[in-house]
Design an enzyme around this catalytic site. Structure first.
Site: not given
Length: 260
Positions: A92, A117, A167, A240
């Site tokens: 991921e 990350e 993004d 969200f």
């Protein structure tokens, strides 16, 4: 969309947050030269931004980091040693605060998840979820995913890739900064085993269109749908995303497999 430090995330921004980003002063992301300065072009999987680690996240680093954080090395990962077992290895790229990552790991207990990350609060948040939910099949590399791909993942070594809500870089002049570009997809495709898959998701339609073009152009991959795929059951809807869907916003999933 973006976490405050890393390109991909699982929690899309709402309209107000997006507007705030659009109106903020522009600055060059990590690995990219300011205007008028020529730096060597490299792919980066993230943009460094400010972030703050909470007390709970810091405690998770201290208590769980030694077990669930892997060190970056310029050598192939020994997955059976890292996880203490065999199993499919899923990469991921960017997990934001780890909400979807933890859910997927729970509903797919037989698979091993290697999660990249750089955003420290996000890493701390996922470590905290791992402890609270007693998750055993996640390991985290707090390092640029591109270097991990280049140096730790040999060809045909992984069974799948997840890239959720990277993004979108809304402005046209910034589209070149998007993560999903042909060079990265070629790297990933080479490292996916035949029959393995890459799953991308976005809530920005122009980016979905670019993703579809880039993935279709990679000759070693094939689409599992005619265009966009139904959302796989394992990927949860974040709060969200649910809010966006109630407002009529779209979400696009793309699932491609590695040809034999």
């Amino acid at each position: 969309m973006t976490s405050s430090n890393s390109t991909p995330n699982t929690e899309p921004l709402d309209a107000a947050a997006t507007a705030a980003i659009e109106s903020a002063p522009e600055s060059a992301p990590a690995g990219q030269a300011p205007e008028g300065v020529a730096y060597p072009k490299t792919i980066k999987s993230y943009v460094r931004r400010a972030g703050r680690t909470t007390t709970g996240q810091a405690k998770a680093f201290e208590e769980l980091g030694p077990r669930f954080l892997l060190q970056y090395h310029k050598a192939p990962i020994d997955a059976p040693a890292a996880y203490g077992r065999g199993g499919a290895l899923i990469l991921e790229i960017g997990f934001g605060m780890g909400e979807a990552t933890a859910h997927i790991a729970r509903v797919r207990p037989d698979d091993n998840f290697l999660c990249c990350e750089v955003h420290e609060p996000g890493v701390g948040a996922l470590l905290k979820r791992i402890g609270e939910q007693e998750i055993e099949n996640i390991r985290i590399l707090q390092h640029d995913a591109v270097e991990v791909i280049d140096n730790m993942l040999p060809e045909a070594s992984i069974d799948g890739v997840h890239i959720f809500f990277p993004d979108p870089w809304h402005k046209k002049k910034h589209n070149k900064r998007r993560l999903i570009q042909s060079p990265l997809i070629a790297k990933l495709a080479a490292r996916i085993k035949p029959g393995g898959y890459i799953h991308c998701a976005t809530d920005w339609e122009p980016y979905a269109q670019q993703m579809l073009e880039v993935l279709n152009a990679e000759p070693t991959l094939q689409n599992t749908a005619e265009a966009y795929a139904p959302k796989p059951d394992y990927r949860p809807l974040t709060k969200f995303e649910n809010r966006g869907l109630r407002l009529g916003h779209g979400v696009w999933d793309l699932v491609f497999t590695r040809k034999a």
